[in-house]
Write a protein that holds these residues in place. Sequence first.
Motif, PDB file in Angstrom:
ATOM      1  N   PHE A 108      -5.188 -26.201  13.014  1.00 47.22           N
ATOM      2  CA  PHE A 108      -6.291 -25.262  13.230  1.00 47.22           C
ATOM      3  C   PHE A 108      -6.129 -24.135  12.228  1.00 47.22           C
ATOM      4  O   PHE A 108      -5.180 -23.347  12.305  1.00 47.22           O
ATOM      5  CB  PHE A 108      -6.275 -24.718  14.665  1.00 47.22           C
ATOM      6  CG  PHE A 108      -7.414 -23.772  14.970  1.00 47.22           C
ATOM      7  CD1 PHE A 108      -8.609 -24.251  15.495  1.00 47.22           C
ATOM      8  CD2 PHE A 108      -7.297 -22.409  14.740  1.00 47.22           C
ATOM      9  CE1 PHE A 108      -9.660 -23.389  15.779  1.00 47.22           C
ATOM     10  CE2 PHE A 108      -8.339 -21.527  15.028  1.00 47.22           C
ATOM     11  CZ  PHE A 108      -9.523 -22.027  15.548  1.00 47.22           C
ATOM     12  N   LEU A 109      -7.059 -24.051  11.287  1.00 47.90           N
ATOM     13  CA  LEU A 109      -6.998 -23.064  10.213  1.00 47.90           C
ATOM     14  C   LEU A 109      -8.322 -22.301  10.161  1.00 47.90           C
ATOM     15  O   LEU A 109      -9.363 -22.879   9.817  1.00 47.90           O
ATOM     16  CB  LEU A 109      -6.746 -23.758   8.866  1.00 47.90           C
ATOM     17  CG  LEU A 109      -5.480 -24.619   8.781  1.00 47.90           C
ATOM     18  CD1 LEU A 109      -5.520 -25.485   7.535  1.00 47.90           C
ATOM     19  CD2 LEU A 109      -4.228 -23.741   8.787  1.00 47.90           C
ATOM     20  N   VAL A 110      -8.304 -21.011  10.505  1.00 44.38           N
ATOM     21  CA  VAL A 110      -9.537 -20.232  10.450  1.00 44.38           C
ATOM     22  C   VAL A 110      -9.913 -19.957   9.003  1.00 44.38           C
ATOM     23  O   VAL A 110      -9.045 -19.850   8.126  1.00 44.38           O
ATOM     24  CB  VAL A 110      -9.425 -18.906  11.237  1.00 44.38           C
ATOM     25  CG1 VAL A 110      -9.308 -19.150  12.723  1.00 44.38           C
ATOM     26  CG2 VAL A 110      -8.255 -18.068  10.732  1.00 44.38           C
ATOM     27  N   ASN A 111     -11.213 -19.841   8.752  1.00 47.57           N
ATOM     28  CA  ASN A 111     -11.622 -19.502   7.397  1.00 47.57           C
ATOM     29  C   ASN A 111     -11.543 -17.993   7.173  1.00 47.57           C
ATOM     30  O   ASN A 111     -11.177 -17.234   8.073  1.00 47.57           O
ATOM     31  CB  ASN A 111     -13.016 -20.063   7.076  1.00 47.57           C
ATOM     32  CG  ASN A 111     -14.112 -19.453   7.929  1.00 47.57           C
ATOM     33  OD1 ASN A 111     -13.936 -18.445   8.601  1.00 47.57           O
ATOM     34  ND2 ASN A 111     -15.267 -20.091   7.919  1.00 47.57           N
ATOM     35  N   ARG A 112     -11.843 -17.555   5.973  1.00 48.94           N
ATOM     36  CA  ARG A 112     -11.636 -16.149   5.632  1.00 48.94           C
ATOM     37  C   ARG A 112     -12.475 -15.202   6.472  1.00 48.94           C
ATOM     38  O   ARG A 112     -12.044 -14.092   6.774  1.00 48.94           O
ATOM     39  CB  ARG A 112     -11.938 -15.913   4.142  1.00 48.94           C
ATOM     40  CG  ARG A 112     -10.858 -16.434   3.251  1.00 48.94           C
ATOM     41  CD  ARG A 112     -11.079 -16.120   1.788  1.00 48.94           C
ATOM     42  NE  ARG A 112     -10.074 -16.820   0.989  1.00 48.94           N
ATOM     43  CZ  ARG A 112     -10.067 -16.870  -0.330  1.00 48.94           C
ATOM     44  NH1 ARG A 112     -11.025 -16.264  -1.014  1.00 48.94           N
ATOM     45  NH2 ARG A 112      -9.114 -17.529  -0.970  1.00 48.94           N
ATOM     46  N   ASP A 113     -13.680 -15.628   6.826  1.00 52.59           N
ATOM     47  CA  ASP A 113     -14.518 -14.713   7.600  1.00 52.59           C
ATOM     48  C   ASP A 113     -14.227 -14.789   9.098  1.00 52.59           C
ATOM     49  O   ASP A 113     -14.772 -14.014   9.880  1.00 52.59           O
ATOM     50  CB  ASP A 113     -16.007 -14.952   7.328  1.00 52.59           C
ATOM     51  CG  ASP A 113     -16.440 -16.384   7.595  1.00 52.59           C
ATOM     52  OD1 ASP A 113     -16.026 -16.946   8.621  1.00 52.59           O
ATOM     53  OD2 ASP A 113     -17.202 -16.928   6.777  1.00 52.59           O
ATOM     54  N   HIS A 114     -13.372 -15.726   9.497  1.00 51.73           N
ATOM     55  CA  HIS A 114     -12.954 -15.882  10.898  1.00 51.73           C
ATOM     56  C   HIS A 114     -14.127 -16.179  11.836  1.00 51.73           C
ATOM     57  O   HIS A 114     -14.061 -15.917  13.022  1.00 51.73           O
ATOM     58  CB  HIS A 114     -12.171 -14.656  11.374  1.00 51.73           C
ATOM     59  CG  HIS A 114     -10.808 -14.578  10.743  1.00 51.73           C
ATOM     60  ND1 HIS A 114     -10.647 -14.315   9.401  1.00 51.73           N
ATOM     61  CD2 HIS A 114      -9.572 -14.753  11.246  1.00 51.73           C
ATOM     62  CE1 HIS A 114      -9.365 -14.328   9.102  1.00 51.73           C
ATOM     63  NE2 HIS A 114      -8.686 -14.592  10.198  1.00 51.73           N
ATOM     64  N   HIS A 115     -15.176 -16.766  11.274  1.00 53.71           N
ATOM     65  CA  HIS A 115     -16.301 -17.231  12.081  1.00 53.71           C
ATOM     66  C   HIS A 115     -16.368 -18.754  12.081  1.00 53.71           C
ATOM     67  O   HIS A 115     -17.357 -19.338  12.515  1.00 53.71           O
ATOM     68  CB  HIS A 115     -17.605 -16.634  11.574  1.00 53.71           C
ATOM     69  CG  HIS A 115     -17.715 -15.175  11.850  1.00 53.71           C
ATOM     70  ND1 HIS A 115     -18.421 -14.672  12.929  1.00 53.71           N
ATOM     71  CD2 HIS A 115     -17.183 -14.109  11.216  1.00 53.71           C
ATOM     72  CE1 HIS A 115     -18.328 -13.349  12.931  1.00 53.71           C
ATOM     73  NE2 HIS A 115     -17.577 -12.992  11.909  1.00 53.71           N
ATOM     74  N   GLY A 116     -15.319 -19.383  11.592  1.00 52.39           N
ATOM     75  CA  GLY A 116     -15.252 -20.829  11.585  1.00 52.39           C
ATOM     76  C   GLY A 116     -13.822 -21.285  11.399  1.00 52.39           C
ATOM     77  O   GLY A 116     -12.937 -20.494  11.054  1.00 52.39           O
ATOM     78  N   ALA A 117     -13.574 -22.575  11.640  1.00 47.76           N
ATOM     79  CA  ALA A 117     -12.226 -23.113  11.517  1.00 47.76           C
ATOM     80  C   ALA A 117     -12.274 -24.541  11.006  1.00 47.76           C
ATOM     81  O   ALA A 117     -13.245 -25.268  11.220  1.00 47.76           O
ATOM     82  CB  ALA A 117     -11.501 -23.055  12.859  1.00 47.76           C
ATOM     83  N   TRP A 118     -11.180 -24.925  10.342  1.00 44.49           N
ATOM     84  CA  TRP A 118     -10.987 -26.256   9.784  1.00 44.49           C
ATOM     85  C   TRP A 118      -9.923 -26.950  10.635  1.00 44.49           C
ATOM     86  O   TRP A 118      -8.821 -26.407  10.815  1.00 44.49           O
ATOM     87  CB  TRP A 118     -10.531 -26.099   8.350  1.00 44.49           C
ATOM     88  CG  TRP A 118     -10.294 -27.309   7.527  1.00 44.49           C
ATOM     89  CD1 TRP A 118     -10.648 -28.598   7.774  1.00 44.49           C
ATOM     90  CD2 TRP A 118      -9.644 -27.295   6.248  1.00 44.49           C
ATOM     91  NE1 TRP A 118     -10.274 -29.413   6.741  1.00 44.49           N
ATOM     92  CE2 TRP A 118      -9.655 -28.644   5.786  1.00 44.49           C
ATOM     93  CE3 TRP A 118      -9.073 -26.316   5.448  1.00 44.49           C
ATOM     94  CZ2 TRP A 118      -9.089 -28.998   4.557  1.00 44.49           C
ATOM     95  CZ3 TRP A 118      -8.519 -26.661   4.233  1.00 44.49           C
ATOM     96  CH2 TRP A 118      -8.526 -27.992   3.784  1.00 44.49           C
TER      97      TRP A 118
END
Length: 532
Positions: free
Chosen positions: A128-138
């Motif tokens: 679980f890796l959040v993206n930079r804007d922390h409004h999504g995850a990979w």
Amino acid sequence: MITTFVNGSVFDGRRHLPGESVVIEDGVVLGLGRGEDADLVVDIAGGLVAPGFVDAHVHVVQGGLERIRCDLSDVETRAGYLARIAEYAASHPELPWILGGGWSMAAFPGGTAQASDLDALVADRPVFLVNRDHHGAWVNSRALDLAGVDRATADPDDGHFDRDADGRPTGTLHEGAMAAVTRLIPATDPDEFYRGFLEGQRHLHSFGVTGWQDAILGTYAGIDDPSATYLRAAESGDLTADVVGALWWERERGLEQVPELIARRAALTHGRLRATSVKIMQDGIAENGTAAMLTPYLDRCGHATANLGHSFISAQALRQYVAALDAEGFQVHVHAIGDRGVRETLDALTGTRRELRHHVAHLQVIHPDDVPRFAALGVTANLQALWACKDDQMVDLTIPVLGPERSGWQYPFADLVRAGAALAMGSDWPVSSPDPLAAIHVAVNRTAYGAEGIEGSDPLLPAQAIDLTTAFAAYTSGSARINHRDQSGVLDPGTVADLVVLDRDPFAGEVQEIGATRVVSTWVDGEPVYVS
């Protein structure tokens, strides 16, 4: 002990004072001048001394945790991400989950990261890796399987799963869809939390930051509530910054949480920590189509879609919640990015108490009719200025879905100033760099430092640039003001000696070189907390 800072210039929180010096004694500013009886003389060698920067919107524990986990924030490409993830996973075979974040949507076609890429690296453990804007995850397929997410899983009301042509989730979770996986992530060990806090604080001090408003004291995007960590730091004396914590408003709940927030405010106010603000996230972000808009997003061909984004709280409920919080003496701190999100927020703040210094963060798209309302309502515009430039995310993912008219309404800093709005600035780290000077550079130039002259990186709406004095004031006295710390953010006699010393005077050089400025030392209560 008397300390004087000489051989440079001063920014006092409001104005630039070339050739001036500053004298402090026992943690308090005495005033300008050389201080002939000084016990310690600090030669700033042609640099600048200013009030310490105050970050008006930041996530310090979250940022620190990402730095000690799988940190992707300094990588820019898909290949680079995969190499970093593979290295981290191989070096931590004991971890049941691979956690971290900092990846950019712009590194992937359409902004969509794929589970299959992670499956090739880590198949046996969930990722679980959040993206930079922390409004999504990979996430990888193992995480999706554990969560029971498949083609039959409906999108939540406040988010969505990216899917392939057959409806199968492909590995990117937006907004509320992240909860399908985050509910399974084991609780963070308190000592790991504390290491994250200490690293986050150290990192901010290295950029001259002496105070901040933490924008989420609550559980969000796979990170547990950092409140106990802050309280531990405040009680132990390890908290060396002045911090306001914004208590998280749980959007799935209603007014019944107000008494709980009142109790938490009392419990979490100790020493340098005050939990006097409440954070409401009204909408999402533009690049994934979740920021709340007055008119529909466009598709890749420029045609209107049916998507208006998400108001996570209805306009009517938002007015009720803000009124209740205002009545209890809470400052309200709202995330609003789309023009509808901004308008709903300003509507809710109408009639609230100016002395509470409510503020709205991000403000990417503001309808021109709403720009004058900030000053009229006494609402501070909390700017994340680093975003107001043409990076890959802006060019490839944002401008196409906004269209020409709304793209021209982005980050209208100069219009806000002309309309008399009060400004504060923050970084939203770990969404983006916590370096105030990088953000100030963009505020003045509307390009990122180093991008000037590079093809395709012309300034974003250069008429919305603000002058250097206004930008410095926003990141010092303006942000200190919304934290209700009027005895800081300026270098007046009797104010606290929270200072930053810079290696040059950016007011004396070319504006294109503001971003080259570096921090030499950071001082809190007259004592150094960082020396380069």
